[in-house]
Design an enzyme around this catalytic site. Structure first.
Site, short mmCIF file in Angstrom:
data_model
loop_
_atom_site.label_atom_id
_atom_site.label_comp_id
_atom_site.label_asym_id
_atom_site.label_seq_id
_atom_site.Cartn_x
_atom_site.Cartn_y
_atom_site.Cartn_z
N HIS A 1 4.04 5.89 -11.27
CA HIS A 1 2.65 5.78 -10.79
C HIS A 1 2.31 4.31 -10.52
O HIS A 1 1.65 3.63 -11.31
CB HIS A 1 1.70 6.37 -11.83
N ASP B 1 6.40 10.04 -10.54
CA ASP B 1 5.03 9.85 -11.00
C ASP B 1 4.68 10.89 -12.08
O ASP B 1 4.73 12.09 -11.83
CB ASP B 1 4.06 9.98 -9.82
N SER C 1 -4.04 6.10 -6.22
CA SER C 1 -4.40 7.02 -7.30
C SER C 1 -5.78 7.63 -7.07
O SER C 1 -6.01 8.29 -6.05
CB SER C 1 -4.32 6.29 -8.65
#
Length: 260
Positions: free
Chosen positions: A238, A206, A152
């Site tokens: 995610h 995601d 991320s």
């Protein structure tokens, strides 16, 4: 006759001194050889050592990600050193200015291919990562055995850290990340950095860092002249899956010096 009387003691003394000097020379030579072997062994160990930096995502911490290393069980990782740094606490715009562990500011969620970018914050965070890498290389690790990975926000920082490092590294792996700067940063990328391969993995489900943000990575890297392998994972949100980490292990092995 007096000369004859003293001849034997002098000869004996000469033999004794010669033996002593020979022993000292042999001892000194042995010490030098042992020292050389020790240095050679240390140098060899350093050359065989690999180093992996793992950069966590927003609101996370380094120690919380340490179990990842237990999945890397191949013999190639026997001499691997891991680093799991934690981001400093900063105010984050997308979370109404709340203070939390964050490498740089994130302006909006979900992150899209065109989301605003905190380039100054990214460059500051890059310096932190570069200091970690510099310390390891100074300790003797081959830059080609240094790998930076992140998820991320940490994936975005991974990309920036690898592209802006002045040497060619073993590789950079981005998971659910995004390009954290504009094309203007291209001018700061050195020819050596362009030799570092990138693995980019992104979940197609995601909703935090949209798949489109991940898809924007390979074209950006192609424009820069950096090799990138992109892997899409259907149904993955995610997060990081064990499948991704297993592939990361095999990918790093292929990037290690001397791999076939």
């Amino acid at each position: 006759m007096k000369v004859a009387l003293f001849a034997k003691p002098i000869t004996a003394l000469a033999i004794t001194l010669s033996s002593t000097i020979g022993f000292v020379l042999l001892s000194h030579s042995h010490q030098q050889l042992s020292s050389l072997k020790s240095k050679t062994h240390t140098h060899s160990m350093a050359n065989n050592r690999s180093f992996i930096v793992w950069l966590h995502g927003l609101r996370d911490s380094g120690p919380a990600n340490e179990p990842i290393k237990s999945l890397f069980t191949s013999p190639e990782f026997k001499n691997t050193t891991w680093s799991f740094p934690s981001a400093p606490s900063n105010s984050v715009t997308c979370n109404n200015g709340a203070v939390m562990p964050s490498w740089f500011d994130v302006h909006e969620l979900p992150v899209t291919a065109n989301s605003p970018k905190d380039e100054s914050g990214v460059l500051k965070a890059v310096q932190t990562v570069h200091a970690i890498i510099d310390k390891e290389i100074a300790a003797g690790t081959d830059p080609n055995n240094v790998f930076v990975c992140g998820f991320s926000q940490g994936g975005a920082l991974t990309l920036a850290s690898v592209l802006l490092y002045p040497k060619t590294l073993g590789g950079g792996a981005v998971f659910g990340g995004f390009v954290p700067f504009s094309s203007s940063i291209v001018e700061k990328i050195s020819p050596n950095a362009k030799g570092t391969p990138i693995l980019w993995s992104h979940g197609m489900a995601d909703t935090t860092v949209l798949f489109e943000a991940g898809q924007a990575g390979p074209p950006f890297l192609a424009h820069v002249g950096v090799s990138c392998e992109f892997k899409a994972y259907p149904g993955l949100d995610h997060s990081i899956s064990n499948e991704e980490l297993r592939y990361l292990e095999s990918w790093i092995k292929t990037c290690m010096p001397g791999s076939s």
